[in-house]
Structure formats: structure tokens, C-alpha cells
Write an enzyme that holds these catalytic residues in place. Sequence first.
Site: not given
Length: 525
Positions: A192-193, A196-197, A214-215, A256, A305
Site C-alpha cells: 500500500n502507498w 497520512a500526516r 485506513q489501509h 497503488e 486541518e
Amino acid sequence: MSLRVKTKSCLKACIRSYSSAEKRSTPVLSFRAFLKALEKQNDLTVIDTEVDPYLEVAAIARRCYELPSKAPLMNNPKGKDGNGLFRLFGCPNGLRKNREERYGRMATTLGLEANATPQEIANFLAKVPDLSPNPPEKVDETDSPVKQNKLFGDDIDFSKMPVPKLHDFDGGKYIMTYGIHVATTPDGKWTNWSIARAMVCGKNKMVGVVVLPQHIAQIHKMWADIGKDMPWAVFFGGPPAANTVAGMPLPAFVSEGDYVGALSGESVKVVKCETNDQYVPADSEIVFEGTISATEKADEGPMGEYHGYMFPSESHKFPLMTVNAITYRDDPIMPFSVAGKAPDESNHSWGILASAELLRVLRDEHKLPIKMVWSPWEAHTCWMVVQVDNEGLRNLHTTPEEFCTTVGRIIFASQAGIVAPKVIIVGEDIDITNIEEVVWALSTRRTPGISEFVFNDIPNFPLNPFMSHGAVEKPNWGHKAVYNALFPFEFEKPQNWAVSNFHGAYPKEVQEKVLSNWKKYGFTD
């Protein structure tokens, strides 16, 4: 002191080529080629004056977003060390002032013309999930610019790098705002690519948002379930198209990197990390590699945010990230994004990606009469506007309630619809990429109490401020809605009105006469 800037300069010292990688130097696959393209398009400002990573660089970027202005490349951030870590590049996917090229940066990363319209971009992206995967190609270290320099162990010290402080009340310095996490399942079948902060929380430590669904969180859980820390990497300044694909709502167990290759028509060249078995793009500017702990957590946040708010008291415990090695190319560039009140990448880029996926789902998968889907950046991804094909709608012989409920169920059940709590349905006469037209339709065609369909039996996104800080019992449940901005008769017969404006209320010959004589009248606009 005023900033000394260059807007039309030779970037020989700023954007170096790498001869063995020239064959893959396109703005889609090469970050350096992307910067060269921005310079050619007169969309890059090079700042050689020293700038302070403590708030100043972020303030420059925020002003560039909000004007909007050219993307800033900051060659001399205070604290940049002798090894080159690192220059800073802001607003990598910001909007342009020129309306004809408003989305020119994103279009360039996709290999489209800089003046590509929102409709063209959305339709292009809607086709990506249906392309045949084109997996990355492994290359040797000698063909990998990111291996030109290496740091290990005690030589890694974030306190000696110009890590930016993005907002005055942020809980720390956010080093990870436009990099891409790389994580692979224990069985090696899914890589997975994702974006996320993450913020610095120690000499070689970071903490970032890793939370289900989230993945990256799904993969992290797989490693934690077998009692192991997760091998992990982050690359910065990789293939520009990767930042687009990494933000796409692709399903789980889809890699991805395969779709960056599919989109570009060429496999991404990747090289093995130094301390684990992750593979990262060989042309990346910078790579961090290490582990994400299965057990240790640290405080993360608060951070300003993408909805435009920051609530200073908010922080959360998230898994601890340890960086064991850093590799980077000569004189590297760290891209960064500064989330906040629109526009910036976190609202308009994600909005475009979600719009494209929902267009595919509604139109292509469910065969509904939909012409376009768009998330106006002004609405901070809280609105998803759906433009119907009016003739197709009439042919369905449906009712407003049935149609709106169907569209709502499909959108709210999709991965792309997770963050969008409000759907607005309009007719084909409305240009949904023009916020003024959307507001006009919503204000004049929606009947309060009749044209609203509320969904309280589905999940909501707790980052939406009206959920986390509003008058709701559960910040992650219910309170989504579809607003019907179609007149009831549009479900049965064609539109029967003329628009009372310059283009709708006057014959074509009168319009042409006025336009041809405009300057003679004394107008200069």
C-alpha cells in the site's frame, strides 16, 4: 526583510538531472521534471533568501495557496545542513490564479495539458481503476538517485533538519504532509502507498495518524496480530502521479504502485530499502525507512486541518514510528503541504479524486443518468455535487425520494463517499464546477423540509467539525444528507425556463453586438 525571489531563472543549480534516469524524466514520473515543467509554465518562484522553517515557510505557502500564487521552492531554509537535508517545496498541487489553468499542477502530474478542465481531469481519473495494473520494476542501486547519500542510526537527528512548523498551535513539527507511506502485508501480497500526516517526536522518531479504516492501519494490524513491528518506509518527491494515485479511494488489496504505472504507461522504477524489504521509487528525493511499532504509541497533534479549523486541546495516541535509515539524492527537495482553509491539496485534490471515483461508481457501475460529480473546494470536501442527465432521469420514471435515496445510499456506502456528508443533486443546466451556480440552484430549487433526505443509520467522518464539535451524540454516526436541487417536474418533463442573465435573456446577435462594442462603451475589463 523582504524575500529575494527569482521567477524566470535557470534552475541548473536547483533542479539537476540524473543522466541514467533521463528516460523516465517526465512530469508524471519525475519530481525534478515536474519542477522544470512548472518553471516552463511560469508557475514556480525560487527563493534563495534564508527562510525560517519555524512558521515562516508555512506562512509563505499559505499565502501562495490563498492568493493563489506560484509554487515556492525554498533553496535556503534555516538549518539546512551541509549534506543537503533539505530544501523545501510548498503548494505542490495548489491552484493557479489563471482560471483557464486553475488545475494546471494536477493536470501536469497526470500528463494532461495544463488547461485541462475539471471535467476532463475527473473523466480521466475515473478510468484509472479500470486500467490493467502495471507493477513497479525493480532496478539496481546504481540506477537510483535516491541512493546517492545515506544516513544510519545515530547520524539521524530531526532536530538538526529544517522540519517546518506549519501552524502556530500545532502540537509539533510536521515532517510528513506530502510524502507517501509504503507498507506491505506480512505475506507480501499487498503493498500500500498512502498519504497520512506525521510529526516529529524525537531524534529519529515520528508519530502519525494510523487508524482504521485506513489501509496502512489495516496492514499495521496484520503485523501487530503476529506480534511484530511493521517494516515501513516513506518516500518524498517520488513520481508526482504517485501522490494522486495514493490519494485515490482504491479498494483494499490493490497496490497503488501498479496504477501509477498504468496511468503513466510505464512501470515505476523501484529500489530496495537499506534496512528492510520495502521498495521505493528510485528517483525519490528522500526516503525514510524503519518500523511502526505494534505496541508503543505517542501523542500526535493537534494540527490545523483541511476544514480550516484547529482545536488546540486535541491530541491522540497513535503508533510510534522509528526511522533507522535515510537515503536521499544530492541537494534534495522536501515537498510539503499546509492544510487549512481552502484551497490547498487536502481539499481540492482529495475532492477531485473522490469526485472521479463517485462518477465511475454512479455512472459506469450503477448505470445511473449522471453526467458529472464534483466536490467544490470551497466546501472543504463536505459537499459532493451530482449533475444528472435530465433526459436519462426522466426515462427512469422515478420519484425525487426514490432517486435521492438511491444516490445517497451508493455514495455513502463507497470509500470515496466516507468524508462527504452532504450530497447536492442538480440538473444538467448547472455547471457544478462553478460554486456560484451550485449555490444558485441550492438556494432557489430546494424546498426546506421536502427536498432533504437525512441518513442517520450510516457512519459519518469524525473529522468533520460539525460532528466532532457539534450537537451530536456520536461523532462517527449518522447526520448525512442528500439535498434535491431539482424542481419536482424535472423528473417528468424538460426544463421550461430561461435563465435571466446575459447569456440567457438576450438574442445571440445582441450579445455579440455588446461584446464587440465593449471597449467602445468605455469598459476596460
